[in-house]
Write a protein that holds these residues in place. Sequence first.
Motif, mmCIF file in Angstrom:
data_model
loop_
_atom_site.group_PDB
_atom_site.id
_atom_site.type_symbol
_atom_site.label_atom_id
_atom_site.label_comp_id
_atom_site.label_asym_id
_atom_site.label_seq_id
_atom_site.Cartn_x
_atom_site.Cartn_y
_atom_site.Cartn_z
ATOM 1 N N SER A 6 -0.799 -5.964 -0.774
ATOM 2 C CA SER A 6 -1.924 -5.276 -1.418
ATOM 3 C C SER A 6 -2.058 -3.843 -0.906
ATOM 4 O O SER A 6 -2.449 -2.950 -1.660
ATOM 5 C CB SER A 6 -3.229 -6.051 -1.190
ATOM 6 O OG SER A 6 -3.621 -5.999 0.168
ATOM 7 N N TYR A 7 -1.718 -3.615 0.358
ATOM 8 C CA TYR A 7 -1.746 -2.242 0.882
ATOM 9 C C TYR A 7 -0.608 -1.416 0.268
ATOM 10 O O TYR A 7 -0.792 -0.235 -0.061
ATOM 11 C CB TYR A 7 -1.612 -2.244 2.399
ATOM 12 C CG TYR A 7 -2.868 -2.661 3.118
ATOM 13 C CD1 TYR A 7 -3.879 -1.742 3.380
ATOM 14 C CD2 TYR A 7 -3.054 -3.974 3.545
ATOM 15 C CE1 TYR A 7 -5.037 -2.107 4.043
ATOM 16 C CE2 TYR A 7 -4.210 -4.362 4.204
ATOM 17 C CZ TYR A 7 -5.203 -3.421 4.445
ATOM 18 O OH TYR A 7 -6.359 -3.802 5.097
ATOM 19 N N LEU A 10 -1.369 -0.406 -3.263
ATOM 20 C CA LEU A 10 -2.620 0.364 -3.375
ATOM 21 C C LEU A 10 -3.766 -0.455 -3.962
ATOM 22 O O LEU A 10 -4.616 0.070 -4.681
ATOM 23 C CB LEU A 10 -2.418 1.633 -4.222
ATOM 24 C CG LEU A 10 -1.269 2.568 -3.826
ATOM 25 C CD1 LEU A 10 -1.294 3.837 -4.662
ATOM 26 C CD2 LEU A 10 -1.293 2.914 -2.342
ATOM 27 N N GLU A 11 -3.806 -1.749 -3.635
ATOM 28 C CA GLU A 11 -4.825 -2.633 -4.191
ATOM 29 C C GLU A 11 -5.732 -3.236 -3.135
ATOM 30 O O GLU A 11 -6.550 -4.109 -3.433
ATOM 31 C CB GLU A 11 -4.137 -3.771 -4.967
ATOM 32 C CG GLU A 11 -3.353 -3.265 -6.158
ATOM 33 C CD GLU A 11 -2.428 -4.322 -6.754
ATOM 34 O OE1 GLU A 11 -2.517 -4.532 -7.969
ATOM 35 O OE2 GLU A 11 -1.642 -4.923 -6.001
ATOM 36 N N ALA A 12 -5.613 -2.774 -1.890
ATOM 37 C CA ALA A 12 -6.457 -3.286 -0.808
ATOM 38 C C ALA A 12 -7.881 -2.735 -0.965
ATOM 39 O O ALA A 12 -8.116 -1.790 -1.727
ATOM 40 C CB ALA A 12 -5.874 -2.879 0.543
ATOM 41 N N HIS A 14 -11.066 -0.518 -0.640
ATOM 42 C CA HIS A 14 -10.930 0.931 -0.700
ATOM 43 C C HIS A 14 -10.825 1.603 0.676
ATOM 44 O O HIS A 14 -9.865 2.351 0.934
ATOM 45 C CB HIS A 14 -12.106 1.542 -1.476
ATOM 46 C CG HIS A 14 -12.001 3.021 -1.624
ATOM 47 N ND1 HIS A 14 -11.105 3.613 -2.486
ATOM 48 C CD2 HIS A 14 -12.652 4.039 -1.007
ATOM 49 C CE1 HIS A 14 -11.218 4.924 -2.391
ATOM 50 N NE2 HIS A 14 -12.141 5.205 -1.509
ATOM 51 N N LYS A 16 -10.136 0.438 3.662
ATOM 52 C CA LYS A 16 -8.931 0.041 4.397
ATOM 53 C C LYS A 16 -7.688 0.646 3.749
ATOM 54 O O LYS A 16 -6.763 1.075 4.449
ATOM 55 C CB LYS A 16 -8.827 -1.479 4.423
ATOM 56 C CG LYS A 16 -9.899 -2.149 5.274
ATOM 57 C CD LYS A 16 -9.716 -3.654 5.292
ATOM 58 C CE LYS A 16 -10.777 -4.321 6.162
ATOM 59 N NZ LYS A 16 -10.621 -5.792 6.188
ATOM 60 N N GLN A 17 -7.677 0.702 2.431
ATOM 61 C CA GLN A 17 -6.532 1.283 1.731
ATOM 62 C C GLN A 17 -6.384 2.766 2.037
ATOM 63 O O GLN A 17 -5.272 3.245 2.311
ATOM 64 C CB GLN A 17 -6.697 1.093 0.227
ATOM 65 C CG GLN A 17 -5.525 1.630 -0.593
ATOM 66 C CD GLN A 17 -4.256 0.838 -0.388
ATOM 67 O OE1 GLN A 17 -4.119 -0.270 -0.878
ATOM 68 N NE2 GLN A 17 -3.304 1.396 0.337
ATOM 69 N N LEU A 21 -3.290 4.541 3.973
ATOM 70 C CA LEU A 21 -2.517 5.641 3.390
ATOM 71 C C LEU A 21 -2.501 6.863 4.293
ATOM 72 O O LEU A 21 -1.459 7.493 4.481
ATOM 73 C CB LEU A 21 -3.099 6.021 2.030
ATOM 74 C CG LEU A 21 -2.448 5.458 0.767
ATOM 75 C CD1 LEU A 21 -2.989 6.161 -0.463
ATOM 76 C CD2 LEU A 21 -0.938 5.572 0.815
ATOM 77 N N ARG A 120 -11.474 4.930 -6.853
ATOM 78 C CA ARG A 120 -10.066 4.720 -7.213
ATOM 79 C C ARG A 120 -9.423 6.021 -7.672
ATOM 80 O O ARG A 120 -8.247 6.269 -7.392
ATOM 81 C CB ARG A 120 -9.961 3.647 -8.289
ATOM 82 C CG ARG A 120 -8.535 3.201 -8.576
ATOM 83 C CD ARG A 120 -8.427 1.721 -8.766
ATOM 84 N NE ARG A 120 -8.702 0.969 -7.564
ATOM 85 C CZ ARG A 120 -7.766 0.628 -6.662
ATOM 86 N NH1 ARG A 120 -6.518 1.007 -6.826
ATOM 87 N NH2 ARG A 120 -8.088 -0.087 -5.616
ATOM 88 N N LEU A 123 -8.377 7.748 -4.568
ATOM 89 C CA LEU A 123 -7.193 7.113 -3.988
ATOM 90 C C LEU A 123 -5.924 7.556 -4.699
ATOM 91 O O LEU A 123 -4.923 7.913 -4.053
ATOM 92 C CB LEU A 123 -7.339 5.591 -4.078
ATOM 93 C CG LEU A 123 -6.161 4.763 -3.571
ATOM 94 C CD1 LEU A 123 -5.979 4.955 -2.079
ATOM 95 C CD2 LEU A 123 -6.369 3.289 -3.915
ATOM 96 N N SER A 411 -2.234 1.172 -10.241
ATOM 97 C CA SER A 411 -1.984 1.246 -8.801
ATOM 98 C C SER A 411 -0.493 1.145 -8.514
ATOM 99 O O SER A 411 0.051 1.893 -7.686
ATOM 100 C CB SER A 411 -2.739 0.136 -8.078
ATOM 101 O OG SER A 411 -4.132 0.313 -8.215
#
Length: 553
Positions: A6-7, A10-12, A14, A16-17, A21, A120, A123, A411
Amino acid sequence: MTGWFSYLSLEAPHRKQVTFLMVVISVLYLFNFHVNDIWTPNESFYAEAVREMFESGNFLEFFYNYEPRYNKPPLTYWIIAASSSIFGMNEFGIRLPIVLMWLGSSWLTYLLGKRLFGDRGGLYALGMMSLSLQMLALKQFASPEMPLTFFFTLTMYWFVKGYQDENFKYTLLFYIALGLTVLTKGYPYIIVIGGIVGLYVLWDTELKWKALWHKIKYLRLYLGLPLVVLIGVSWVIYMYLQDGQDFWTIYRRETFERALTRKTNGMKPFFYVEVISWSIAPYSLAFFYALIKWVKDWRMLKRIALPFSWFIVMFTIFTIAKGKLPPYMLQAHPGLLLMIVPLLLNAPPKDRISKVLWATCFILPTTISLVANVFAVSQLKMHWIFYLIPLLLLILMARFIINRDEINLSSKLVAAPFWTLFGVLIIFGAYLPRMEAFRPYDEIGRVLNEEHGIDKKIPIKIQATLIHNIPFYTERFAERDQTPAQINEATGPTLALVRAENMDEIAGFESLWTGKIYDFSSESQFLKFIIACLKAEDDDFSNFADYHLVYRE
């Protein structure tokens, strides 16, 4: 594995993602950024000017090779000097603030994307901005492009925050950041940023004069513009009072005259179309798709009024300008990439052709980058273990395809070229130390200053040309364009770099060092230099010349 996947996709969650990154991007930016000697020529101007600032104690007037350097405003020099005062006058201290400002530019693009399009959107903006190809290429050089991009993007962020919230505290920060932008590159950027802001305000108010007048009053230009001038032009005024017409002639040439009179061999109306096609790769195809989409559906353009104003003003100004260089559009990158974001946030296109074209904008650069990983390992003759990078990336791409639910499709479209280009850059970063076998500049300085202790008041004469970073590493004045006859006829203690084929034309000199130096004026044409180094590893030194460092009492 699902958690880690998920990381990577790019779906972890927000926060934490974004943290993940930023850590990953920081590792990439900092990987081997300091292992190479100062590059020649552009980086040498800034490194040596800062070294001479510390040597003279004069931090207001700048000199390169002990001659006045009026070309650029002072902020880049001061930033490098601040870092060097902490970390030392070395490649790490000189380049660190450039890398940090690159990180800062990516973060500010995230903040802009988040403010304009939500979490998003921020991100996606972060992911695309942090791996745009031109920014990655320039992060290795201590030059004004990265500081300018940082302050330019900071200016736009404070403007948006102040304008949308109608909080003059942030608008005041906008004017301060604009002043710092001018202090980095020059007063024409008042026109550039003023044009972007002006077009955006006209667009936002829809030319309704009451709303427009309200926004103009809110901006308090009567306070802001004097502050910009005070910060940005104060150094120009000081230097003019100090050095008069000598300063003004060069500074004017490097600002307005460079834009208005300099000729270019590049494509004129389409020069920056070509630049954009590679500079924001791997997301350049997505940008052109988005541009066509927005222009075609022009009634929706207000949704991207700020990034579109950013793009159209810079593209127009620099296309009209006669002087054309690829880095001039670097500060437009946040605007270009933010134009893509709303399309990523929308549902995928409904008609089949648009759906295929949109996906191809990301799949094609991903495929090219994946092939480039294998090609880089092979051509750079890296250890076989580096083939694990494209292998792992291939597995990751397969996982993306298997998990292709449309809810998270955007993503994965952003993540796929991100990771494949990331792999290429890790491979190139691992290769960088090998190049130093053919860059003996620090060795020449060590031989002179540490092994032989040659008085630094003795200049070094260089046959034929100026090797731009020699003043930095030898810590002395370099006399360029010297002939063997001039070197031979010099009186008193004489120090010189002489080509091996001309050694029989000088007499009475002791050879302190001999070695090979790249026989081309610029290492900035990076791919050419890499090819030359690879050929040299195979004992083909056709792109290098043999030099002797000689001394006569």
